[in-house]
Design an enzyme around this catalytic site. Structure first.
Site, mmCIF file in Angstrom:
data_model
loop_
_atom_site.group_PDB
_atom_site.id
_atom_site.type_symbol
_atom_site.label_atom_id
_atom_site.label_comp_id
_atom_site.label_asym_id
_atom_site.label_seq_id
_atom_site.Cartn_x
_atom_site.Cartn_y
_atom_site.Cartn_z
ATOM 1 N N ASP A 189 0.664 -1.204 -0.035
ATOM 2 C CA ASP A 189 0.006 0.543 0.414
ATOM 3 C C ASP A 189 1.072 1.076 0.143
ATOM 4 O O ASP A 189 1.226 1.686 1.002
ATOM 5 C CB ASP A 189 -1.015 -0.417 1.473
ATOM 6 C CG ASP A 189 -1.603 0.975 1.372
ATOM 7 O OD1 ASP A 189 -1.634 1.728 0.790
ATOM 8 O OD2 ASP A 189 -2.231 1.638 2.855
ATOM 9 N N ASN A 228 0.103 4.369 -0.171
ATOM 10 C CA ASN A 228 -0.355 6.073 0.522
ATOM 11 C C ASN A 228 -1.255 5.434 1.488
ATOM 12 O O ASN A 228 -2.397 6.943 1.345
ATOM 13 C CB ASN A 228 -1.853 6.505 -1.141
ATOM 14 C CG ASN A 228 -2.427 5.607 -1.438
ATOM 15 O OD1 ASN A 228 -3.221 4.514 -0.831
ATOM 16 N ND2 ASN A 228 -3.409 5.699 -2.129
ATOM 17 N N ASP A 246 -3.861 3.977 2.662
ATOM 18 C CA ASP A 246 -5.028 3.915 2.875
ATOM 19 C C ASP A 246 -6.388 2.028 3.314
ATOM 20 O O ASP A 246 -7.411 1.578 2.982
ATOM 21 C CB ASP A 246 -6.320 4.342 1.354
ATOM 22 C CG ASP A 246 -5.671 3.369 0.468
ATOM 23 O OD1 ASP A 246 -4.834 2.832 0.934
ATOM 24 O OD2 ASP A 246 -6.781 2.930 -0.548
ATOM 25 N N ASP A 284 -1.963 -1.326 -4.082
ATOM 26 C CA ASP A 284 -2.068 -0.492 -4.958
ATOM 27 C C ASP A 284 -1.316 -0.662 -5.849
ATOM 28 O O ASP A 284 0.053 -1.247 -6.292
ATOM 29 C CB ASP A 284 -1.692 1.237 -4.827
ATOM 30 C CG ASP A 284 -1.419 1.611 -4.082
ATOM 31 O OD1 ASP A 284 0.338 1.401 -3.952
ATOM 32 O OD2 ASP A 284 -1.565 2.340 -2.865
ATOM 33 N N ASP A 344 -5.619 -10.367 -15.274
ATOM 34 C CA ASP A 344 -6.089 -11.423 -15.367
ATOM 35 C C ASP A 344 -7.529 -11.158 -15.630
ATOM 36 O O ASP A 344 -8.182 -10.254 -16.349
ATOM 37 C CB ASP A 344 -7.043 -11.719 -13.881
ATOM 38 C CG ASP A 344 -7.503 -12.550 -12.978
ATOM 39 O OD1 ASP A 344 -8.282 -13.615 -13.376
ATOM 40 O OD2 ASP A 344 -6.710 -13.254 -11.990
ATOM 41 N N HIS A 373 -4.231 -17.213 -4.594
ATOM 42 C CA HIS A 373 -5.081 -16.648 -4.087
ATOM 43 C C HIS A 373 -6.808 -17.352 -2.873
ATOM 44 O O HIS A 373 -7.474 -16.660 -2.231
ATOM 45 C CB HIS A 373 -5.630 -15.189 -4.421
ATOM 46 C CG HIS A 373 -6.850 -14.939 -5.837
ATOM 47 N ND1 HIS A 373 -6.178 -15.866 -7.035
ATOM 48 C CD2 HIS A 373 -7.758 -14.950 -5.641
ATOM 49 C CE1 HIS A 373 -6.895 -16.517 -8.061
ATOM 50 N NE2 HIS A 373 -7.663 -15.163 -7.260
ATOM 51 N N ASP A 374 -6.757 -18.426 -3.664
ATOM 52 C CA ASP A 374 -8.040 -19.015 -2.931
ATOM 53 C C ASP A 374 -7.841 -20.251 -2.541
ATOM 54 O O ASP A 374 -8.807 -21.018 -2.162
ATOM 55 C CB ASP A 374 -8.654 -19.333 -4.136
ATOM 56 C CG ASP A 374 -9.269 -18.484 -5.205
ATOM 57 O OD1 ASP A 374 -9.469 -17.364 -5.234
ATOM 58 O OD2 ASP A 374 -9.372 -18.886 -6.785
HETATM 59 O O1 ISL Z 1 -12.059 -20.838 -4.236
HETATM 60 C C1 ISL Z 1 -11.933 -22.119 -5.091
HETATM 61 C C2 ISL Z 1 -12.049 -22.860 -3.957
HETATM 62 O O2 ISL Z 1 -11.390 -22.555 -3.032
HETATM 63 C C3 ISL Z 1 -12.663 -22.545 -5.978
HETATM 64 O O3 ISL Z 1 -14.192 -22.770 -6.166
HETATM 65 C C4 ISL Z 1 -13.239 -20.976 -6.723
HETATM 66 O O4 ISL Z 1 -14.154 -20.422 -6.769
HETATM 67 C C5 ISL Z 1 -12.860 -21.629 -8.443
HETATM 68 O O5 ISL Z 1 -12.079 -22.264 -8.482
HETATM 69 C C6 ISL Z 1 -13.162 -20.100 -9.368
HETATM 70 O O6 ISL Z 1 -11.772 -19.077 -8.992
HETATM 71 C C7 ISL Z 1 -11.653 -17.526 -9.508
HETATM 72 O O7 ISL Z 1 -13.315 -17.647 -10.152
HETATM 73 C C8 ISL Z 1 -13.782 -16.708 -8.520
HETATM 74 C C9 ISL Z 1 -13.161 -16.554 -8.396
HETATM 75 O O8 ISL Z 1 -13.507 -15.846 -6.984
HETATM 76 C C10 ISL Z 1 -11.433 -16.751 -7.546
HETATM 77 O O9 ISL Z 1 -11.065 -15.887 -6.994
HETATM 78 C C11 ISL Z 1 -10.907 -17.286 -9.143
HETATM 79 O O10 ISL Z 1 -10.042 -17.566 -8.762
HETATM 80 C C12 ISL Z 1 -14.759 -16.263 -9.379
HETATM 81 O O11 ISL Z 1 -14.424 -15.064 -10.037
HETATM 82 CA CA CA Z 2 -3.304 2.419 -1.215
#
Ligand code: ISL
Ligand code: CA
Length: 539
Positions: A26, A28, A30, A34, A103, A320-321
């Site tokens: 980050d 700035n 907030d 970013d 993405d 990130h999932d």
């Molecule tokens: O997160 C998951 C398993 O933990 C998956 O079901 C996930 O939702 C799936 O892989 C799809 O992910 C992608 O599309 C989603 C978004 O929320 C996720 O961050 C992205 O990686 C919808 O756009």
């Molecule tokens: Ca920021």
């Protein structure tokens, strides 16, 4: 096709680093990461040795799903900065030899996108961009519950495979195809190298008939990896991507290697590579909310299956999932450094392109959440609401959420030991893990035996290794929970040995000299047993 004939496109030797912009840096104060914050860290990324950054969405969005709900595909969210900041990022990265991939979220838009707003207002043209129906079917949503939402004031429903604020686009409509081509060209013209294509194998629905009842995702058989999806991917390749020589990696859910091969196309006429999920499911029972104890054998089996069957894969242990890999496949309490190094060596030794997720290179762990109110992930909050209707004790429900929430991977990047972890001077949008006091980049940069130093060494090693970058894959025998394989290229062969157990194991039968060791071993002959999470590369 042997390794000698394999094309040497940049993305085969690239190491790709995923940035979740909200949580990276980050600039700035907030509390939200970013684009200027990313620019500040380009030298850090260069030193790490990565070649390409994949940015999770930075577009305009109401942030119901942190940017995976896009309201304007050609605008940067003000939280992240301006379009000038973005152009600057592309330039500054390129000056350092680093590519940017974006993405591409085209299964759905945000319900606040102009198209959907016009559709709601009754504009016929835009109604046909989505699936509006008077009768809903029985399909389920990825985020729990039903996949249909009623339109306010009308006997009408719309389809959303994800949150109700993420209506699915109608890929039967040629206008949708045209709009997406236009969006892709917009970013490619700015100099981005390609796209990570979000849930790309579900975009085309064959029909809206009821699905076979399943515990989750009823309806799946009507939209998973359909012929229509293959057609669209081939057209996008021919009509857009090939003109820019652009790269694509597909996020493809519920695919096996055979389907993955089809999505990559016989001669790469669809996607360049895909992310499979089978190895991510090794500690789950059907759906991720039902945990199954982690056993290294199951992870090895899934990885091996893809290595054997696909000539090329997109290799990852985190994104990130997903929960953090040290917390999941290693031992964050007793062997954090050892298991993080082991996972690094594994990910960077497999055949395919390695992806590193921000924070993985310093061995960041799952979030240390204590209350549901600290969770921001829409998926977790939806599931929490559903679970609340069942007679499950509160503690059990909370543990289920904490263990599986995607926020485990989204806690702010830990740059230093200060209150804001060097991530922010303000209030972070998501709780910073208390362990940033000792797990952080600043400390790692001073530690020549740390996880970060190991990442740098492993990246540099891979870069000069013909065998790791282009070699064949062949598994060799080893004790349970020890993953051992050879990577063989013309004139070079290496053996990779990974003890994925938290206890000693026998060293498989190998000869040669140690090239990389997670325990600073020097001589193979001196190794009596493999230590917990010990990993080696032998030349
Ligand atoms: O997160 C998951 C398993 O933990 C998956 O079901 C996930 O939702 C799936 O892989 C799809 O992910 C992608 O599309 C989603 C978004 O929320 C996720 O961050 C992205 O990686 C919808 O756009
Ligand atoms: Ca920021």
């Amino acid at each position: 096709m042997g390794e000698m004939h394999m094309n040497r496109e940049w993305w085969r030797t690239a190491i790709i680093y995923q940035i979740y912009p909200r949580s990276f840096n980050d600039s700035n104060g907030d509390g939200i990461g970013d684009i200027p914050g990313i620019i500040e860290k380009l030298d850090y990324l260069k030193r790490l040795g990565v070649d390409c950054l994949w940015l999770s969405p930075v577009y305009a969005s109401p942030n119901c799903d942190n940017g995976y709900d896009i309201s304007d595909y050609k605008a940067i969210h003000p939280d992240f900065g301006t379009m000038d900041d973005f152009d600057m990022l592309v330039k500054e990265a390129s000056d350092r030899g680093i590519k940017i991939i974006m993405d591409l979220v085209i299964n759905h838009t945000s319900d606040e996108h102009e198209w959907f707003q016009k559709a709601l207002a009754g504009d016929k043209k835009y109604r046909d961009y989505y699936y509006f129906r008077e009768k809903k079917n029985n399909w389920g949503s990825f985020f729990g519950g039903k996949a249909w939402e009623k339109v306010h004031g009308e006997e009408m429903y719309y389809l959303h495979l994800f949150d109700k604020k993420q209506p699915d686009l109608n890929w039967h409509n040629p206008e949708v195809y045209k709009e997406v081509c236009d969006i892709m060209c917009f970013w490619l013209d700015k100099g981005v190298a390609g796209f990570r294509c979000d849930v790309i194998n579900v975009i085309y629905k064959n029909s809206l008939e009821n699905g076979k009842r399943r515990i989750a995702l009823t309806g799946l058989e009507h939209y998973l990896s359909t012929e229509g999806c293959h057609d669209i991917l081939r057209r996008l390749q021919k009509e857009v991507l090939s003109k820019y020589n652009a790269f694509t990696v597909g996020e493809t859910v519920f695919v096996d290697p055979d389907q993955a091969k089809l999505l990559m196309g016989e001669s790469r006429k669809e996607l360049n590579m895909v992310f499979g999920f089978e190895h991510m499911e090794c500690d789950q029972r059907g759906i991720k909310w039902f945990k199954r104890a982690y056993a290294p054998e199951r992870l090895i089996k899934a990885l091996d299956k893809w290595q054997v069957n696909c000539e090329w894969t997109a290799n990852y242990l985190e994104n990130h999932d997903q929960p953090r890999s040290v917390s999941r496949f290693g031992d964050e309490e007793n062997c954090r450094v050892e298991s993080a190094k082991m996972l690094c060596l594994l990910n960077l030794s497999l055949r395919g392109t390695p992806y590193i997720y921000e924070g993985e290179e310093i061995g960041m762990t799952n979030g240390d959440f204590e209350k549901i109110s600290q969770i921001m992930d829409v998926e977790s909050l939806n599931i929490n609401n559903i679970l609340r209707r069942f007679p499950i004790p509160k503690g059990t429900r909370e543990r289920m959420i904490f263990r599986t929430t995607r926020d485990n991977a989204r806690t702010p990047m830990q740059w230093d030991e200060s209150v804001g972890a060097g991530f922010t001077t303000g209030t972070p949008w998501l709780r910073i893990n208390g362990n940033h006091e000792w797990i952080n980049v600043k400390a790692e940069e001073k530690d020549e035996n740390g996880v970060l130093a190991f990442y740098k060494a492993m990246i540099a090693y891979r870069k000069q290794s013909e065998a790791l970058q282009f070699g064949d894959y062949e598994r060799i025998e080893a004790e349970k929970g020890v993953y051992a394989f050879k990577r063989k290229a013309e004139g070079q062969e290496v053996t990779v040995i990974v003890n994925m157990n938290g206890y000693d194991r026998k060293l498989p039968d190998v000869a040669g000299k140690i090239a990389i060791s997670t325990y600073n071993r020097e001589k193979l002959e001196e190794i009596k047993t493999l230590k917990p999470y010990e990993a080696l590369i032998i030349e």
